[in-house]
Motif scaffolding. Structure first.
Motif, PDB file in Angstrom:
ATOM      1  N   GLY A   1      37.251  44.451  71.285  1.00  0.00           N
ATOM      2  CA  GLY A   1      37.541  43.987  72.552  1.00  0.00           C
ATOM      3  C   GLY A   1      36.489  43.250  73.393  1.00  0.00           C
ATOM      4  N   PHE A   2      35.383  43.150  73.021  1.00  0.00           N
ATOM      5  CA  PHE A   2      34.218  42.782  73.602  1.00  0.00           C
ATOM      6  C   PHE A   2      34.103  41.409  73.286  1.00  0.00           C
ATOM      7  CE2 PHE A   2      29.869  41.977  74.967  1.00  0.00           C
ATOM      8  CZ  PHE A   2      29.564  42.785  76.116  1.00  0.00           C
ATOM      9  N   LYS A   3      34.232  40.522  74.378  1.00  0.00           N
ATOM     10  CA  LYS A   3      33.969  39.134  74.294  1.00  0.00           C
ATOM     11  C   LYS A   3      34.601  38.677  73.029  1.00  0.00           C
ATOM     12  CE  LYS A   3      30.063  37.566  77.069  1.00  0.00           C
ATOM     13  NZ  LYS A   3      29.020  36.708  77.109  1.00  0.00           N
ATOM     14  N   SER A   4      33.764  37.872  72.031  1.00  0.00           N
ATOM     15  CA  SER A   4      34.433  37.185  70.914  1.00  0.00           C
ATOM     16  C   SER A   4      34.966  38.218  69.955  1.00  0.00           C
ATOM     17  CB  SER A   4      33.447  36.173  70.272  1.00  0.00           C
ATOM     18  OG  SER A   4      32.203  36.753  69.841  1.00  0.00           O
ATOM     19  N   TYR A   5      34.836  39.510  70.095  1.00  0.00           N
ATOM     20  CA  TYR A   5      35.156  40.598  69.174  1.00  0.00           C
ATOM     21  C   TYR A   5      36.235  41.239  69.430  1.00  0.00           C
ATOM     22  CZ  TYR A   5      30.465  39.736  67.422  1.00  0.00           C
ATOM     23  OH  TYR A   5      29.224  39.045  66.862  1.00  0.00           O
ATOM     24  N   LYS A   6      37.397  40.648  68.640  1.00  0.00           N
ATOM     25  CA  LYS A   6      38.853  41.207  68.933  1.00  0.00           C
ATOM     26  C   LYS A   6      39.003  42.460  68.584  1.00  0.00           C
ATOM     27  CE  LYS A   6      43.661  39.781  68.351  1.00  0.00           C
ATOM     28  NZ  LYS A   6      44.420  39.021  67.412  1.00  0.00           N
ATOM     29  N   SER A   7      38.591  42.801  67.293  1.00  0.00           N
ATOM     30  CA  SER A   7      38.860  44.142  66.827  1.00  0.00           C
ATOM     31  C   SER A   7      37.730  44.846  66.346  1.00  0.00           C
ATOM     32  CB  SER A   7      39.736  44.001  65.438  1.00  0.00           C
ATOM     33  OG  SER A   7      39.385  43.009  64.517  1.00  0.00           O
ATOM     34  N   LYS A   8      37.744  46.222  65.996  1.00  0.00           N
ATOM     35  CA  LYS A   8      36.324  47.010  65.882  1.00  0.00           C
ATOM     36  C   LYS A   8      35.353  46.063  64.843  1.00  0.00           C
ATOM     37  CE  LYS A   8      34.943  51.610  65.211  1.00  0.00           C
ATOM     38  NZ  LYS A   8      35.417  52.887  64.942  1.00  0.00           N
ATOM     39  N   VAL A   9      34.205  45.929  65.151  1.00  0.00           N
ATOM     40  CA  VAL A   9      33.252  45.887  64.232  1.00  0.00           C
ATOM     41  C   VAL A   9      32.017  46.743  64.178  1.00  0.00           C
ATOM     42  CG1 VAL A   9      31.683  43.649  63.943  1.00  0.00           C
ATOM     43  CG2 VAL A   9      33.721  43.222  65.004  1.00  0.00           C
ATOM     44  N   HIS A  10      31.680  47.110  63.141  1.00  0.00           N
ATOM     45  CA  HIS A  10      30.551  47.999  63.115  1.00  0.00           C
ATOM     46  C   HIS A  10      29.261  47.151  62.687  1.00  0.00           C
ATOM     47  CE1 HIS A  10      27.851  51.039  61.023  1.00  0.00           C
ATOM     48  NE2 HIS A  10      28.184  51.775  62.155  1.00  0.00           N
TER      49      HIS A  10
ATOM     50  N   ILE B   1      26.406  40.146  70.886  1.00  0.00           N
ATOM     51  CA  ILE B   1      26.007  41.410  70.238  1.00  0.00           C
ATOM     52  C   ILE B   1      24.942  41.987  71.383  1.00  0.00           C
ATOM     53  CG2 ILE B   1      24.864  42.436  68.496  1.00  0.00           C
ATOM     54  CD1 ILE B   1      26.085  40.653  66.402  1.00  0.00           C
ATOM     55  N   PHE B   2      24.063  41.103  71.677  1.00  0.00           N
ATOM     56  CA  PHE B   2      22.949  41.628  72.527  1.00  0.00           C
ATOM     57  C   PHE B   2      23.637  41.834  73.917  1.00  0.00           C
ATOM     58  CE2 PHE B   2      20.111  39.730  69.579  1.00  0.00           C
ATOM     59  CZ  PHE B   2      18.950  40.305  69.806  1.00  0.00           C
ATOM     60  N   ASP B   3      24.527  41.079  74.547  1.00  0.00           N
ATOM     61  CA  ASP B   3      25.362  41.144  75.635  1.00  0.00           C
ATOM     62  C   ASP B   3      26.201  42.678  75.261  1.00  0.00           C
ATOM     63  OD1 ASP B   3      24.644  38.845  76.458  1.00  0.00           O
ATOM     64  OD2 ASP B   3      26.524  37.801  75.770  1.00  0.00           O
ATOM     65  N   ALA B   4      26.452  42.976  74.589  1.00  0.00           N
ATOM     66  CA  ALA B   4      27.405  44.282  74.135  1.00  0.00           C
ATOM     67  C   ALA B   4      26.312  45.503  74.451  1.00  0.00           C
ATOM     68  CB  ALA B   4      27.814  44.263  72.771  1.00  0.00           C
ATOM     69  N   ILE B   5      25.090  45.220  73.717  1.00  0.00           N
ATOM     70  CA  ILE B   5      24.195  46.365  73.836  1.00  0.00           C
ATOM     71  C   ILE B   5      23.630  46.395  75.203  1.00  0.00           C
ATOM     72  CG2 ILE B   5      21.648  46.747  73.095  1.00  0.00           C
ATOM     73  CD1 ILE B   5      21.982  45.460  70.363  1.00  0.00           C
ATOM     74  N   CYS B   6      23.491  45.495  76.178  1.00  0.00           N
ATOM     75  CA  CYS B   6      23.092  45.305  77.327  1.00  0.00           C
ATOM     76  C   CYS B   6      24.233  45.996  78.329  1.00  0.00           C
ATOM     77  CB  CYS B   6      22.870  43.824  78.184  1.00  0.00           C
ATOM     78  SG  CYS B   6      21.557  43.054  77.381  1.00  0.00           S
ATOM     79  N   PHE B   7      25.439  45.840  77.956  1.00  0.00           N
ATOM     80  CA  PHE B   7      26.611  46.181  78.687  1.00  0.00           C
ATOM     81  C   PHE B   7      26.511  47.875  78.532  1.00  0.00           C
ATOM     82  CE2 PHE B   7      31.211  47.527  77.755  1.00  0.00           C
ATOM     83  CZ  PHE B   7      31.616  47.365  78.880  1.00  0.00           C
ATOM     84  N   VAL B   8      26.533  48.220  77.048  1.00  0.00           N
ATOM     85  CA  VAL B   8      26.699  49.667  76.934  1.00  0.00           C
ATOM     86  C   VAL B   8      25.450  50.488  77.338  1.00  0.00           C
ATOM     87  CG1 VAL B   8      25.582  49.808  74.565  1.00  0.00           C
ATOM     88  CG2 VAL B   8      27.245  51.562  74.945  1.00  0.00           C
TER      89      VAL B   8
ATOM     90  N   SER C   1      25.220  38.639  85.233  1.00  0.00           N
ATOM     91  CA  SER C   1      24.510  37.496  84.600  1.00  0.00           C
ATOM     92  C   SER C   1      23.859  37.249  83.591  1.00  0.00           C
ATOM     93  CB  SER C   1      24.047  36.678  85.794  1.00  0.00           C
ATOM     94  OG  SER C   1      22.664  37.111  86.122  1.00  0.00           O
ATOM     95  N   HIS C   2      23.244  38.582  83.019  1.00  0.00           N
ATOM     96  CA  HIS C   2      22.683  38.827  81.917  1.00  0.00           C
ATOM     97  C   HIS C   2      23.357  38.597  80.842  1.00  0.00           C
ATOM     98  CE1 HIS C   2      18.642  39.826  84.044  1.00  0.00           C
ATOM     99  NE2 HIS C   2      18.287  39.023  82.959  1.00  0.00           N
ATOM    100  N   MET C   3      24.877  39.235  81.172  1.00  0.00           N
ATOM    101  CA  MET C   3      25.613  39.175  79.986  1.00  0.00           C
ATOM    102  C   MET C   3      26.491  37.782  80.010  1.00  0.00           C
ATOM    103  SD  MET C   3      26.964  43.151  80.045  1.00  0.00           S
ATOM    104  CE  MET C   3      26.989  43.042  81.857  1.00  0.00           C
ATOM    105  N   ARG C   4      26.025  36.791  80.686  1.00  0.00           N
ATOM    106  CA  ARG C   4      26.703  35.391  80.755  1.00  0.00           C
ATOM    107  C   ARG C   4      28.070  35.591  81.152  1.00  0.00           C
ATOM    108  NH1 ARG C   4      25.871  33.219  75.344  1.00  0.00           N
ATOM    109  NH2 ARG C   4      26.672  35.495  74.827  1.00  0.00           N
ATOM    110  N   ALA C   5      28.247  36.445  82.230  1.00  0.00           N
ATOM    111  CA  ALA C   5      29.588  36.673  82.810  1.00  0.00           C
ATOM    112  C   ALA C   5      29.644  36.852  84.165  1.00  0.00           C
ATOM    113  CB  ALA C   5      30.320  38.055  82.153  1.00  0.00           C
TER     114      ALA C   5
END
Ligand code: ATP
Ligand code: MG
Length: 196
Positions: A1-10, A32-39, A46-50
């Motif tokens: 559910g994060f940005k372009s990742y609709k379902s679970k990605v490992h 993926i970098f945005d996800a790492i910053c997020f968590v 803005s660093h996650m471009r949102a």
């Protein structure tokens, strides 16, 4: 559910020293970098471009997926932190609210930031990430500036101010010692000689 990742990605295992992500334009590498910053609890959206949390959810939460969830798993077998062999940090956004977990325990954004700070990682350090488009700026930096960047990124720059104040203290004490020596030579020693 994060940005372009609709379902679970490992994603992983990661190499201990160097990792690169390749893929077509728009395929989700930067996400993926945005996800790492997020968590890791980055403060700036803005660093996650949102511009708001909702934009971090797949299709802004307007599709069937209503929440974004990112977990990052660290091995801690060398026990750098006192939290067991594995540290799992999770962040979820649901109904525009953020929730953080450290090993399943409810935590605040500050707790997350402090956790990473205590392992020497400061996600909010302006040089922690070199964003797309900033590479040339770094390449053209002077040696001194690059050193500064590395010191800040590695977390040693916080010791600079401590070092400065220690040097000042040493200088002060040295001046006092000189003064004590002067008093000894000018007053005490002659008096002692007289007494002898
Ligand atoms: P480039 O090589 O151009 O840097 P990239 O692989 O880094 O590309 P990203 O920026 O990670 O690509 O992904 C951009 C894609 O993510 C775009 O197609 C964009 O539409 C999509 N995207 C961004 N936010 C969301 C969202 N909330 N829901 C769905 N898709 C999203
Ligand atoms: Mg990109």
């Amino acid at each position: 559910g994060f940005k372009s990742y609709k379902s679970k990605v490992h994603i992983g295992q990661f190499d201990k020293y160097f990792n690169a992500i390749t893929g077509l334009n728009g395929s989700g590498k930067s996400n993926i970098f945005d996800a790492i910053c997020f968590v890791m609890g980055i403060s700036s959206l803005s660093h996650m471009r949102a511009s708001n949390l909702q934009e971090l959810i797949f299709q802004n939460g307007k599709a069937e997926v209503k929440k974004a969830n990112v977990s990052i798993i660290f091995t801690n077998t060398s026990n750098i932190l006192d939290l067991g062999d594995e540290i799992i940090v999770t962040r979820t956004i649901y109904e525009s609210k953020s929730k953080f977990l450290i090993n399943g325990k409810n935590s605040t954004q500050k707790d997350i930031q402090n956790l990473f700070l205590s392992a020497g990682l400061n996600i909010n350090n302006p040089h922690f990430l070199i964003m797309q488009g900033k590479v040339m700026k770094v390449v053209n930096m002077s040696g001194i500036d690059i050193l500064g960047l590395l010191e800040e990124a590695s977390g040693t720059s916080i010791y600079e101010s401590k070092k400065d104040s220690s040097i000042k203290m040493i200088n002060k004490k040295e001046n006092k010692l000189i003064e004590v020596d002067r008093l000894l030579n000018e007053y005490v020693s002659p008096k002692l000689k007289q007494l002898n």
